[in-house]
Design an enzyme around this catalytic site. Structure first.
Site, short mmCIF file in Angstrom:
data_model
loop_
_atom_site.label_atom_id
_atom_site.label_comp_id
_atom_site.label_asym_id
_atom_site.label_seq_id
_atom_site.Cartn_x
_atom_site.Cartn_y
_atom_site.Cartn_z
N ASP A 147 41.56 46.07 5.90
CA ASP A 147 42.19 46.80 7.00
C ASP A 147 43.53 46.15 7.34
OD1 ASP A 147 42.74 48.55 9.00
OD2 ASP A 147 41.05 48.01 10.29
N SER A 202 44.79 48.18 18.13
CA SER A 202 44.69 48.00 16.68
C SER A 202 45.93 47.35 16.10
CB SER A 202 44.50 49.35 16.00
OG SER A 202 43.15 49.73 16.02
N SER A 206 41.05 45.00 14.03
CA SER A 206 40.58 46.11 13.21
C SER A 206 39.85 47.14 14.08
CB SER A 206 39.64 45.59 12.12
OG SER A 206 39.05 46.66 11.40
#
Length: 434
Positions: free
Chosen positions: A225, A308, A323
């Site tokens: 990610d 995020s 994440s």
């Protein structure tokens, strides 16, 4: 009586000077002591011990409540080796090899969105969690599979939903959504923003403060990610090593590191700001609705939509980028982070950090929580002025000013006494030869 008063004044000045020197020295010592620390020798020893002793004799390591490293071991002989090396040993029933075998079995099962699992070093268990979106049928199938693996696989339901935190410290916007900038990195030619991979696909154009920041040029999600946003002009500009923590303040990043279970960490994001907590697990697996991500850092630090990609750090050392997770900062929850070191290796970039001569290696003064790390004003704020730096009680400047003032008082006291003695001698000499 006048000479008595002068003697009292001289003694008071000398005492004030000595006190000032001691106080100033203590202030400087405190500021220097708050510099970002390299990994403690104990932590390095614990990681080295686990690597040397092997996965069949150990089952992970963590930082104990007293700050000392703890290593999980499977036999008394290994425990003795750990103690001789200076760490605390804890005897457990299952080795890391067994725990990893259990997670491999879980990974081979049909994927169920809304589930996650980690190895809990301290309880010597594999913990499987299912959020509120997992159906009763799927959860029953998963709990049966966990029971078949062994009694050291524990299952539990959790509130909320495991989702990527789409919708850093500084907010960046695109048609793909809203995220937070993580850390600034470079490949030696161009500079980039390292952020979460789920924030947007390659080609996404990002904006901040009404101007174009750049476009996503590489990334990985799911699986990993992380993604890279190349600056429109290829240059991150001044203050590239600073992570914003709110109120015009920031933490100067000095390097990268690996997260350790039990470590105190800080996260900054554009929605919920600065938050802190502890690392609860590493190498976590999360089954988001969009796909599975592995190798994550699990923490009890809260996060919300828009956070995020924001940075996770400790003592000025970059650890991860946000994440996803569940919960919020009102009720708490679990948040997962992509390790920075893995992202840097995969993307072939390095962190932009404060140079050897970087200023301010003290503790960043943040009203909501004291952040261990390098004090650094966010570019464009008044905190970058010289008076602000000198009056920061967590800088060496105030201590040096106190030391300098005390030395001047000491010199003045000595000069006054010398001048008085000279005049007294002249008077005595004149009286003798008059």
């Amino acid at each position: 009586m006048s000479h008595v008063r002068r003697r009292i004044v001289r003694r008071a000045v000398r005492l004030a000077a000595v006190g000032g020197l001691l106080l100033g020295g203590a202030m400087v010592t405190t500021a220097v002591a708050d510099e970002p620390a390299a990994p403690r020798a104990e932590e390095v020893t614990a990681a080295g011990l686990v690597s040397r002793l092997g996965a069949s004799r150990t089952a992970g390591h963590w930082i104990g409540a007293d700050g000392r490293p703890v290593v999980a071991v499977t036999d008394a002989g290994t425990a003795a080796e750990v103690r001789r090396a200076g760490a605390t040993a804890k005897l457990v029933a299952h080795s890391m090899r067994e725990l990893k075998s259990a997670t491999a079995t879980l990974r081979s099962l049909p994927r169920v969105a809304g589930t996650a699992w980690t190895v809990d070093y301290r309880s010597n268990e594999v913990v499987v969690r299912g959020d509120s979106t997992v159906s009763s049928e799927d959860w029953s199938t998963l709990t049966d599979a966990a029971a078949d693996i062994g009694g050291f696989v524990r299952t539990e339901r959790t509130e909320g939903a495991f989702t990527p935190r789409v919708s850093g410290a500084q907010p960046i916007l695109s048609t793909a959504g809203r995220c937070s900038a993580g850390f600034n990195v470079t490949d030696g030619n161009d500079d980039f923003v390292l952020t979460a991979g789920h924030c947007g696909p390659t080609g996404s154009v990002w904006f901040a403060d009404g101007r174009e920041v750049g476009a996503t040029v590489a990334g990985s999600f799911p699986g990993d990610d992380f993604s890279l946003v190349r600056y429109a002009d290829g240059d991150a500009g001044d203050g590239a090593e600073v992570v914003a923590v709110g109120d015009g303040k920031g933490v100067r990043i000095t390097g990268t590191g690996e997260a350790a279970v039990g470590q105190r960490v800080f996260r900054s994001g554009s929605t919920s700001g600065l938050r802190d907590g502890r690392v609860t697990a590493v190498d976590a697996t999360v089954n988001y609705p969009e796909g599975t991500v592995t190798g994550l850092i699990e923490t009890d630090v809260c996060a919300e939509s828009g956070d995020s990609g924001g940075p996770l750090f400790s003592q000025g050392v970059a650890l991860g980028i946000t994440s996803g997770g569940n919960g919020d900062c009102a009720s708490g929850g679990t948040t997962f982070f992509q390790p920075v070191s893995e992202a840097l290796r995969s993307l072939g970039v390095r962190l932009l950090t404060a140079g050897p001569a970087g200023s301010g290696q003290g503790v960043s003064a943040v009203p909501s929580a004291p952040v261990p790390g390098a004090a650094a004003p966010v570019p464009g704020t008044d905190a970058s002025t010289l008076p602000a730096r000198l009056t920061d009680r967590q800088n060496v400047g105030p201590g040096l000013l106190v030391v300098a003032g005390s030395l001047l008082m000491w010199v003045a006291a000595r000069w006054i006494r010398t001048e008085h003695d000279r005049k007294a001698y002249r008077r005595h000499y004149s009286a003798t030869w008059g």
